[in-house]
Design a protein around this motif. Structure first.
Motif, PDB file in Angstrom:
ATOM      1  N   ASN A  96      35.248 134.431 -64.113  1.00 20.88           N
ATOM      2  CA  ASN A  96      34.380 134.324 -62.943  1.00 20.88           C
ATOM      3  C   ASN A  96      32.924 134.589 -63.314  1.00 20.88           C
ATOM      4  O   ASN A  96      32.021 133.880 -62.859  1.00 20.88           O
ATOM      5  CB  ASN A  96      34.838 135.310 -61.868  1.00 20.88           C
ATOM      6  N   ARG A  97      32.689 135.618 -64.165  1.00 12.66           N
ATOM      7  CA  ARG A  97      31.320 135.925 -64.592  1.00 12.66           C
ATOM      8  C   ARG A  97      30.722 134.757 -65.375  1.00 12.66           C
ATOM      9  O   ARG A  97      29.561 134.382 -65.166  1.00 12.66           O
ATOM     10  CB  ARG A  97      31.294 137.190 -65.460  1.00 12.66           C
ATOM     11  N   GLU A  98      31.519 134.195 -66.284  1.00  8.86           N
ATOM     12  CA  GLU A  98      31.016 133.086 -67.097  1.00  8.86           C
ATOM     13  C   GLU A  98      30.679 131.874 -66.233  1.00  8.86           C
ATOM     14  O   GLU A  98      29.653 131.214 -66.439  1.00  8.86           O
ATOM     15  CB  GLU A  98      32.049 132.712 -68.159  1.00  8.86           C
ATOM     16  N   LEU A  99      31.536 131.575 -65.251  1.00  8.33           N
ATOM     17  CA  LEU A  99      31.266 130.451 -64.354  1.00  8.33           C
ATOM     18  C   LEU A  99      30.012 130.705 -63.526  1.00  8.33           C
ATOM     19  O   LEU A  99      29.162 129.822 -63.360  1.00  8.33           O
ATOM     20  CB  LEU A  99      32.466 130.212 -63.440  1.00  8.33           C
ATOM     21  N   SER A 100      29.884 131.920 -63.013  1.00  2.00           N
ATOM     22  CA  SER A 100      28.737 132.260 -62.175  1.00  2.00           C
ATOM     23  C   SER A 100      27.437 132.208 -62.971  1.00  2.00           C
ATOM     24  O   SER A 100      26.432 131.650 -62.511  1.00  2.00           O
ATOM     25  CB  SER A 100      28.928 133.658 -61.579  1.00  2.00           C
ATOM     26  N   GLU A 133      41.816 132.214 -55.722  1.00  2.00           N
ATOM     27  CA  GLU A 133      41.694 133.453 -54.953  1.00  2.00           C
ATOM     28  C   GLU A 133      41.031 134.564 -55.761  1.00  2.00           C
ATOM     29  O   GLU A 133      40.298 135.399 -55.210  1.00  2.00           O
ATOM     30  CB  GLU A 133      43.076 133.909 -54.484  1.00  2.00           C
ATOM     31  N   ALA A 134      41.281 134.592 -57.078  1.00  2.00           N
ATOM     32  CA  ALA A 134      40.788 135.695 -57.904  1.00  2.00           C
ATOM     33  C   ALA A 134      39.341 135.520 -58.344  1.00  2.00           C
ATOM     34  O   ALA A 134      38.713 136.491 -58.786  1.00  2.00           O
ATOM     35  CB  ALA A 134      41.682 135.860 -59.134  1.00  2.00           C
ATOM     36  N   CYS A 135      38.813 134.312 -58.253  1.00  2.00           N
ATOM     37  CA  CYS A 135      37.440 134.037 -58.705  1.00  2.00           C
ATOM     38  C   CYS A 135      36.547 133.782 -57.493  1.00  2.00           C
ATOM     39  O   CYS A 135      36.638 132.721 -56.865  1.00  2.00           O
ATOM     40  CB  CYS A 135      37.411 132.833 -59.640  1.00  2.00           C
TER      41      CYS A 135
END
Length: 714
Positions: free
Chosen positions: A152-156, A208-210
Motif C-alpha cells: 500500500n505504501r509503495e502504491l501510494s 480491503e487491506a490497501c
C-alpha cells in the motif's frame, strides 16, 4: 478511434522485481482478446548488469505478436540528452517513436522505467514521458509475502508522483506475483507445498487491506497469482547457468526440467527417477546409470537430460553404444563439479524467463491477461467500432464459445500421440468432453511415455466393445446400397465409420479426425451417413485464415472442384452464416479475375450470376462480386476499382470460383505470408465432422475440436 484520440496507458513499476514486462505483455494480450487493437511502446531501454541486449520487452513483443514497435532509446543516450539540457529534444524523439509504434491502434500500452540506483533519472523520466504522452497511468506492484501494508505504501508513494490516487490520470494498479514465496529467485525445482503457509491473498482481501483502493479513481485492475510453472527452466537454461559442456545438444532448448535427481545407487534402486522431465546428475564413472537412462529413453521416457559430474567425459565406445537413445533428443552435458555441489548450484539460478523461451513467455502473457479486469479492459476500448478479431482474439473466442457449448467430441484416432495430448488439454481447459477411441491400455502407455496425467472425465472407449451395437443402424442407412450385416461389421472395423455412426446416432456431438487418415477417409463416411442439413444441397468447406491483422474466411478450398453459379451462391451463404457464428462480421467477396462490369467470359459470368442469386436469397448480407482479390482486400485499390461497393477493401469472407483457385490461394497465402490457417471446416452437414492435416500440431487439433464443438450448437 482517430489517431488524435489514441489512449496511452503508461505502466509504472512501484519498485524492482514486480514483473513489469510480464504485466505489459499480458495487458497487450488482454486488449487483443477483447478485439481492441493495441500497440506497444517502450520509450527507453534499460539494460541491467550482465544484460547485453536486446531490450527485453520490445524483443518479446516482436516475437509473440504481430506488432513491430520501434527500438527504444538507450538509457545512456537519454542521460546524455538530459545532461546537455536537451529535454525538449528528447521528448520530441520519444513522441516520434510513440507515433511510429501507435500507427492505427486504439490503445498504446507504454512501459515505463524501473527506478534503481544505476538509473537515477528513471522516476523523473516516467513523469515527463507520461505528461508528454497525456497518458493514463497504471501502477504495477508486487507484495512481499503477506505484507500488504508495504504494498500500500509503495502504491501510494508512486501514485503521488502522478497526482496521487485521487487524480483522474492514475487509473489504478495491477498487482503481480500474489501469493509468491518470499524468495522467488530460490524456488527452482521445489514442490508447491513449500509455499509459505498462511491465508492466501485474494482480490477482495487486497482491495480491503490497501486503503489506496478506497479512492473511486484508483482501482485494483488486476490481481495476478504467482505460478510455480513459470519458474520451470529448460535444460539449456540450466546448462548455461552451470556453464556446462554440451556433449550432445539434443532437444535441450525444448525439454523442461521438472525434477532433479542425484544418481549414485545401482540402476535397480533408482528406476523411479527415469520419468518425464527428470534431469539426472550422474558421476562420470557410473556408466551403468547412464545406460539405464538410455534404456528408459529408448522406451519413450522424455528425460530432461543427463549431466555427467566430477569432470571427464564418457568414452566414445559408450556414446556409440547409446547412440540410438541419444539420437531421440536426449541432452547430454558435463560439468567439472561433483554431483552434490552441482545440485546445490541449480536452485540458485535466476528465475526470470529468458527472452528466447517463447513458450513460457506466451503462457505468462495468457496468465496475466486472464487476471486483468475485463470490465476495465472493455472500458478502455468503449467506442463505436466493429470488433476486430485478431488471431489471438479469434483463438480466445473459440475457446470461450466451445466452453459454453459443452459438447462431446469423438476422436477416432485415440492412440495417436498428438490427438491424445490435444484431448487431454481440451478436457483440462473445459473446451470439450473428449471421447477417445482406442485400446485403453495402449492409450495409458502412450500417456505415461509422454509424461501425461490423463484428466478425470476423459472418456476412453475400446472400439471392440461397441461395434456390435452400431451394425443394425449402419445396415439400415446403407441397405439401399446393398449393405448387409457382414459388410457393415467389416466397415465398422475402421474407427472412422464407427465414430461417424456414434455421431449419427447422437451418442456424441461432433467428430474430429485426419491426423493419420486422408481427407477422403475422414469425409466419405460423413457424406454417406450424416448427410447434409435441410436447406443445404451439399457440403462445402472453409478455412479460417489468421492474417496478421484480422481473421478472414476462404471458401471453398477443399471439396468442390468446379461449382456452378447456384452452388457457388450456396457456398457463399453457408460461409457467411459460419462467419457470423464465429463473431466475424460477414462481408462476402465473390472473387474473380475481373472487378464489376469490366470483364466478360464464362468464368466471370458465373461469378456475376452467383452474386445475384446470393443477394436475392439473403438481402440482409453484404455481398458483392465479381471482385478481384486486391479490390476485395485492400482499401486503396477498392477506392479506384469499386468505390461504391459495401464489401471492397474490407471483405472478411472470400468465395473462390473453383477449387483450383481456392486451394492454390489459401496455400500460397499460408506459406508465403506464414499465416496460420484453421481448417478445413465442413459446413452444410447435419452434424459436424472436421478434418485435420496429417501434419497437424497439437494446437491445431485443439482449435479444431473447439470449432467442432461450436458447430454442434448451430
Amino acid at each position: 478511434m482517430p489517431s488524435s484520440q489514441k489512449q496511452c496507458v503508461y505502466l509504472v513499476p512501484t519498485g524492482t522485481g514486480v514483473g513489469l514486462t510480464s504485466v505489459s505483455m499480458g495487458l497487450v494480450r488482454a486488449l487483443d482478446r477483447s478485439g481492441i487493437k493495441a500497440a506497444f511502446f517502450k520509450p527507453v531501454a534499460q539494460l541491467f548488469r550482465g544484460d547485453t541486449g536486446p531490450e527485453r520487452s520490445t524483443h518479446v513483443i516482436r516475437h509473440t505478436t504481430e506488432l513491430n514497435p520501434p527500438e527504444p532509446i538507450p538509457y545512456a543516450e537519454v542521460v546524455r540528452e538530459l545532461s546537455a539540457g536537451a529535454n525538449d529534444r528528447l521528448m520530441e524523439r520519444i513522441m516520434e517513436l510513440y507515433h511510429l509504434a501507435a500507427d492505427d491502434a486504439d490503445i498504446v500500452v507504454t512501459e515505463g522505467l524501473i527506478s534503481m540506483d544505476e538509473f537515477e533519472h528513471a522516476s523523473l523520466l516516467n513523469q515527463a514521458i507520461a505528461r508528454a504522452l497525456d497518458a493514463s497511468v497504471v501502477l504495477v506492484g508486487a507484495p512481499i509475502g503477506e505484507n500488504l501494508e508495504q504494498l500500500n505504501r509503495e502504491l501510494s508513494n508512486t501514485a503521488s508522483e502522478f497526482g496521487g490516487v485521487e487524480s483522474e490520470r492514475t487509473l489504478g494498479a495491477i498487482v503481480n506475483f500474489v501469493n509468491a514465496p518470499r524468495d522467488r529467485d530460490d524456488f527452482i525445482l521445489k514442490e508447491i507445498s513449500e509455499r509459505p503457509e498462511g491465508k492466501p491473498i485474494t482480490f477482495e482481501r487486497m482491495r480491503e487491506a490497501c486503503p489506496v483502493f478506497s479512492s473511486p479513481h484508483f482501482r485494483l485492475l488486476g490481481c495476478v497469482p504467482w505460478l510455480q510453472r513459470m519458474a520451470v527452466p529448460r535444460t539449456v537454461d540450466i546448462a548455461e547457468h552451470l556453464n556446462a559442456t554440451v556433449l550432445h545438444e539434443g532437444e535441450m532448448r525444448n525439454r523442461r526440467v521438472l525434477n532433479l535427481f542425484l544418481c549414485a545407487r545401482t540402476v535397480g534402486n533408482i528406476t523411479h527417477v527415469f520419468q518425464a522431465g527428470a534431469l539426472l546428475l550422474i558421476p562420470v564413472d557410473r556408466m551403468d546409470l547412464f545406460l539405464g537412462a538410455c534404456m528408459a529413453t529408448r522406451n519413450g521416457v522424455p528425460l530432461a537430460g543427463v549431466i555427467f559430474t566430477s569432470a571427464g567425459e564418457p568414452s566414445p565406445g559408450i556414446m556409440k553404444l547409446c547412440k540410438a537413445a541419444i539420437d531421440t533428443g536426449l541432452p547430454v552435458l558435463g560439468v567439472s563439479t561433483d554431483s552434490y555441489t552441482t545440485a546445490t548450484r541449480i536452485p540458485r539460478m535466476n528465475t526470470e524467463v529468458p527472452i528466447d523461451d517463447l513458450e513460457r513467455i506466451e503462457e505468462g502473457m495468457n496468465h496475466v491477461a486472464s487476471q486483468i479486469s475485463r470490465n476495465w479492459v472493455a472500458s478502455l476500448g468503449a467506442t463505436q467500432r466493429e470488433i476486430r478479431l485478431s488471431p489471438a482474439a479469434f483463438r480466445y473466442r473459440l475457446v470461450q464459445l466451445a466452453r459454453q457449448a459443452d459438447k462431446r467430441i469423438v476422436l477416432p484416432e485415440g492412440e495417436e500421440p498428438r490427438t491424445l495430448q490435444a484431448a487431454n488439454i481440451c478436457q483440462k481447459r473445459g473446451i470439450a468432453h473428449c471421447v477417445l477411441l482406442g485400446n485403453p491400455e495402449v492409450i495409458h502407455d502412450i500417456a505415461q511415455q509422454q509424461g501425461l496425467v490423463l484428466e478425470p472425465g476423459l472418456t476412453l472407449i475400446d472400439p471392440a466393445t461397441i461395434r456390435e451395437r452400431y451394425i443394425d443402424g449402419l445396415v439400415e442407412l446403407r441397405k439401399h446400397k446393398g449393405l448387409d450385416r457382414a459388410m457393415a461389421a467389416s466397415m465398422l472395423e475402421d474407427n472412422i465409420p464407427l465414430a461417424t455412426m456414434m455421431l449419427q446416432q447422437g451418442h456424441v456431438d461432433g467428430l474430429v479426425a485426419g491426423a493419420v487418415h486422408t481427407t477422403a477417409q475422414t469425409v466419405r463416411p460423413a457424406l454417406q451417413l450424416i448427410k447434409s442439413k435441410p436447406g443445404n444441397n451439399f457440403v462445402s468447406s472453409l478455412f479460417f485464415m489468421l492474417l496478421p491483422d484480422q481473421v478472414c474466411i476462404y471458401a471453398d478450398c477443399a471439396i468442390h472442384e468446379n461449382p456452378d453459379a447456384e452452388a457457388l451462391a450456396e457456398i457463399a451463404l453457408q460461409s457467411a452464416d459460419s462467419a457470423r457464428a464465429f463473431d466475424i462480421e460477414p462481408r462476402v467477396a465473390m472473387i474473380s479475375y475481373s472487378t464489376g462490369e469490366s470483364g466478360s467470359g464464362s468464368d466471370v459470368e458465373k461469378v456475376r450470376k452467383a452474386t445475384r442469386i446470393a443477394r436475392e436469397k439473403r438481402p440482409d448480407l453484404a455481398i458483392d462480386g465479381p471482385l478481384q482479390y486486391d479490390a476485395a482486400s485492400t482499401a486503396s485499390v477498392a477506392r479506384t476499382k469499386a468505390p461504391d461497393s459495401p464489401v471492397a477493401g474490407k471483405a472478411t469472407v472470400y468465395i473462390f470460383p473453383d477449387l483450383n483457385t481456392g486451394n492454390t490461394t489459401y496455400k500460397a497465402v499460408q506459406r508465403s505470408a506464414k499465416v496460420v490457417s484453421i481448417g478445413p471446416m465442413l459446413q452444410g452437414l447435419n452434424k459436424p465432422v472436421n478434418d485435420l492435416s496429417r501434419g497437424a500440431l497439437v494446437e491445431d487439433i485443439i482449435y479444431t475440436i473447439a470449432l467442432t464443438a461450436i458447430q454442434s450448437t448451430q
